[in-house]
Motif scaffolding. Structure first.
Motif, PDB file in Angstrom:
ATOM      1  N   VAL A   1      32.417  43.312  39.330  1.00 48.07           N
ATOM      2  CA  VAL A   1      31.460  42.470  40.475  1.00 48.07           C
ATOM      3  C   VAL A   1      31.312  43.709  41.325  1.00 48.07           C
ATOM      4  O   VAL A   1      30.694  43.065  41.703  1.00 48.07           O
ATOM      5  N   GLY A   2      32.395  44.684  41.619  1.00 50.76           N
ATOM      6  CA  GLY A   2      31.764  45.653  42.549  1.00 50.76           C
ATOM      7  C   GLY A   2      30.500  46.283  42.301  1.00 50.76           C
ATOM      8  O   GLY A   2      29.837  46.699  42.815  1.00 50.76           O
ATOM      9  N   ALA A   3      30.009  46.185  40.928  1.00 50.53           N
ATOM     10  CA  ALA A   3      29.421  47.123  39.837  1.00 50.53           C
ATOM     11  C   ALA A   3      28.466  46.647  40.849  1.00 50.53           C
ATOM     12  O   ALA A   3      26.911  47.062  40.721  1.00 50.53           O
ATOM     13  N   VAL A   4      27.925  44.722  41.069  1.00 46.15           N
ATOM     14  CA  VAL A   4      26.947  43.624  41.827  1.00 46.15           C
ATOM     15  C   VAL A   4      27.022  44.445  43.358  1.00 46.15           C
ATOM     16  O   VAL A   4      26.089  43.968  43.807  1.00 46.15           O
ATOM     17  N   ALA A   5      28.128  43.474  43.565  1.00 46.26           N
ATOM     18  CA  ALA A   5      28.447  43.735  45.204  1.00 46.26           C
ATOM     19  C   ALA A   5      27.684  45.646  45.796  1.00 46.26           C
ATOM     20  O   ALA A   5      27.842  45.044  46.769  1.00 46.26           O
TER      21      ALA A   5
ATOM     22  N   ALA B   1      37.826  50.545  38.868  1.00 44.61           N
ATOM     23  CA  ALA B   1      37.069  50.876  38.059  1.00 44.61           C
ATOM     24  C   ALA B   1      35.441  50.260  37.989  1.00 44.61           C
ATOM     25  O   ALA B   1      34.590  50.512  38.709  1.00 44.61           O
ATOM     26  N   SER B   2      36.181  49.129  39.178  1.00 45.03           N
ATOM     27  CA  SER B   2      34.603  48.207  39.788  1.00 45.03           C
ATOM     28  C   SER B   2      34.050  48.904  40.688  1.00 45.03           C
ATOM     29  O   SER B   2      32.769  49.031  40.899  1.00 45.03           O
ATOM     30  N   VAL B   3      34.270  50.260  41.513  1.00 43.69           N
ATOM     31  CA  VAL B   3      33.530  50.183  43.435  1.00 43.69           C
ATOM     32  C   VAL B   3      33.418  51.415  41.908  1.00 43.69           C
ATOM     33  O   VAL B   3      31.626  51.982  42.619  1.00 43.69           O
ATOM     34  N   GLY B   4      33.338  52.061  40.841  1.00 39.28           N
ATOM     35  CA  GLY B   4      32.799  53.485  40.332  1.00 39.28           C
ATOM     36  C   GLY B   4      31.630  52.913  39.382  1.00 39.28           C
ATOM     37  O   GLY B   4      30.759  53.716  39.802  1.00 39.28           O
ATOM     38  N   PHE B   5      31.305  51.789  38.733  1.00 39.21           N
ATOM     39  CA  PHE B   5      30.935  51.320  38.122  1.00 39.21           C
ATOM     40  C   PHE B   5      29.574  50.836  39.648  1.00 39.21           C
ATOM     41  O   PHE B   5      28.284  51.184  38.742  1.00 39.21           O
ATOM     42  N   GLY B   6      30.433  50.754  40.355  1.00 32.66           N
ATOM     43  CA  GLY B   6      29.105  49.999  41.428  1.00 32.66           C
ATOM     44  C   GLY B   6      28.547  51.673  41.902  1.00 32.66           C
ATOM     45  O   GLY B   6      26.592  51.733  42.258  1.00 32.66           O
TER      46      GLY B   6
ATOM     47  N   ALA C   1      23.991  44.088  34.709  1.00 31.45           N
ATOM     48  CA  ALA C   1      25.740  44.294  35.334  1.00 31.45           C
ATOM     49  C   ALA C   1      26.802  43.110  34.062  1.00 31.45           C
ATOM     50  O   ALA C   1      27.704  42.138  34.264  1.00 31.45           O
ATOM     51  N   LEU C   2      25.747  42.303  33.480  1.00 28.32           N
ATOM     52  CA  LEU C   2      25.794  41.599  32.602  1.00 28.32           C
ATOM     53  C   LEU C   2      26.825  42.101  31.460  1.00 28.32           C
ATOM     54  O   LEU C   2      27.003  40.805  29.966  1.00 28.32           O
TER      55      LEU C   2
ATOM     56  N   CYS D   1      33.267  31.510  38.931  1.00 29.01           N
ATOM     57  CA  CYS D   1      32.758  31.969  39.453  1.00 29.01           C
ATOM     58  C   CYS D   1      32.545  33.594  40.023  1.00 29.01           C
ATOM     59  O   CYS D   1      31.333  33.635  40.305  1.00 29.01           O
ATOM     60  N   ALA D   2      33.030  34.212  38.936  1.00 25.89           N
ATOM     61  CA  ALA D   2      32.338  35.847  39.352  1.00 25.89           C
ATOM     62  C   ALA D   2      30.555  35.847  38.624  1.00 25.89           C
ATOM     63  O   ALA D   2      29.865  36.280  39.087  1.00 25.89           O
ATOM     64  N   ALA D   3      30.737  34.498  37.600  1.00 26.81           N
ATOM     65  CA  ALA D   3      29.401  34.734  37.093  1.00 26.81           C
ATOM     66  C   ALA D   3      28.437  34.286  38.031  1.00 26.81           C
ATOM     67  O   ALA D   3      27.118  34.650  38.279  1.00 26.81           O
ATOM     68  N   LEU D   4      28.774  32.840  38.424  1.00 28.76           N
ATOM     69  CA  LEU D   4      27.968  32.557  39.894  1.00 28.76           C
ATOM     70  C   LEU D   4      28.173  33.471  40.875  1.00 28.76           C
ATOM     71  O   LEU D   4      26.447  33.978  41.625  1.00 28.76           O
ATOM     72  N   ALA D   5      29.197  34.462  41.474  1.00 33.36           N
ATOM     73  CA  ALA D   5      28.782  35.240  41.942  1.00 33.36           C
ATOM     74  C   ALA D   5      27.435  35.912  41.756  1.00 33.36           C
ATOM     75  O   ALA D   5      26.086  36.670  43.085  1.00 33.36           O
ATOM     76  N   VAL D   6      27.760  36.609  40.627  1.00 37.13           N
ATOM     77  CA  VAL D   6      26.405  38.289  40.246  1.00 37.13           C
ATOM     78  C   VAL D   6      25.105  36.887  39.945  1.00 37.13           C
ATOM     79  O   VAL D   6      24.592  37.477  40.637  1.00 37.13           O
ATOM     80  N   GLY D   7      24.764  35.709  40.054  1.00 41.91           N
ATOM     81  CA  GLY D   7      23.854  35.012  39.637  1.00 41.91           C
ATOM     82  C   GLY D   7      23.047  35.197  40.955  1.00 41.91           C
ATOM     83  O   GLY D   7      22.035  34.824  41.207  1.00 41.91           O
TER      84      GLY D   7
END
Length: 282
Positions: A96-100, A157-162, A243-244, A271-277
């Protein structure tokens, strides 16, 4: 073509994380991350020696190094998370962070203005994280919910991937592959430092070592594909498509490892999939 490259990048990332996630169940996740990045570094050096290295500037190398810091933090804590909790939960949390994060940085520092649907997606991130992190209650206490094992590490990890995605996308079109090599080398240094702080064993042998190194090389191929995708497509589209990758390890974990999700976690993943989309519509 850029969309296809980004999707191939997601496929490679997904297989990489699934294989190394399995190895992390038998060995220290940080040790697995270290050997994976060493394998990725070897492939990166091979590619740059046989292909045109490009004409990278100092800024390109700087962005590559920053991407390497993000990669090191991302894989180290993701594999640590997968050694602690269910793969089908911690991998989506790490995404999620990788996208956000690229969206937030774009808004706050780059003057980007997301469309209304993207703001809804950003707002959906927090409830998605809360829902997906909820484990089933103990039989004797059905009112109590606890944070699933591995989720705190997955958030790091999410922050790192972002940072990884955001920084690598800043490498210029004619920057070549040397920034990718710099990224891999820096990621090894970061993971080695984290590993040293935990005092964990750095040895990995046999089939586990071979699988980890091969998966790490595939991870480098993934970042090369992502870099090329950003050169042919908008960063927003390339990042969201790449990020998929959690779809691959989640599906494999549900099918091959017989992992199960409770209703809250299923709702959180949706909800996470909706957020990414929605974020993709920025």
């Amino acid at each position: 073509m850029g969309e296809l490259l980004a999707l191939l990048s997601a496929l490679c990332f997904g297989i990489t994380h699934f294989v190394n996630g399995l190895v992390s169940r038998r060995h220290n996740g940080l040790t697995v991350a270290l050997h994976a990045q060493l394998g990725g570094t070897a492939l990166g050096l091979s590619l740059v020696l046989f292909l045109n290295g490009g004409a990278a500037t100092l800024a390109d190398y700087g962005w590559g190094a920053l991407s390497g810091v993000g990669t090191g933090v991302g894989v180290a804590f993701l594999y640590r998370a997968m050694s602690q909790g269910a793969m089908s939960v911690v991998v989506p949390v790490s995404d999620v962070g990788a996208v956000a994060l690229p969206v937030l940085v774009g808004v706050c520092f780059l003057g980007e203005r997301p469309a209304a649907p993207a703001w809804v997606g950003i707002a959906a991130v927090l409830p998605a994280l809360w829902l997906v992190s909820q484990s089933s209650p103990d039989p004797g206490d059905r009112q109590r919910r606890t944070v699933s094992a591995g989720v705190p590490s997955a958030l790091v990890a999410s922050v790192g991937f972002g940072v990884q995605f955001l920084a690598m996308a800043q490498v210029r079109m004619d920057g070549g592959l040397w920034p990718v090599v710099v990224s891999r080398v820096v990621s090894v240094a970061v993971i080695a430092a984290v590993l040293g702080s935990y005092g964990a064993d750095r040895r990995l042998t046999g089939r586990s070592w071979a699988a980890t190194v091969a998966a790490g090389a595939l991870g480098t191929l993934a970042i090369v594909l992502y870099l090329e995708a950003t050169r042919q497509q908008l960063m927003a589209i390339a990042t969201v498509l790449a990020a998929l990758y959690p779809a691959i390890p989640v599906l494999l974990a549900l099918v091959l490892l017989n992992e199960h999700l409770n209703r809250r976690q299923s709702g959180g993943l949706a909800c996470a999939a909706l957020a990414v989309g929605l974020i993709a519509l920025r």
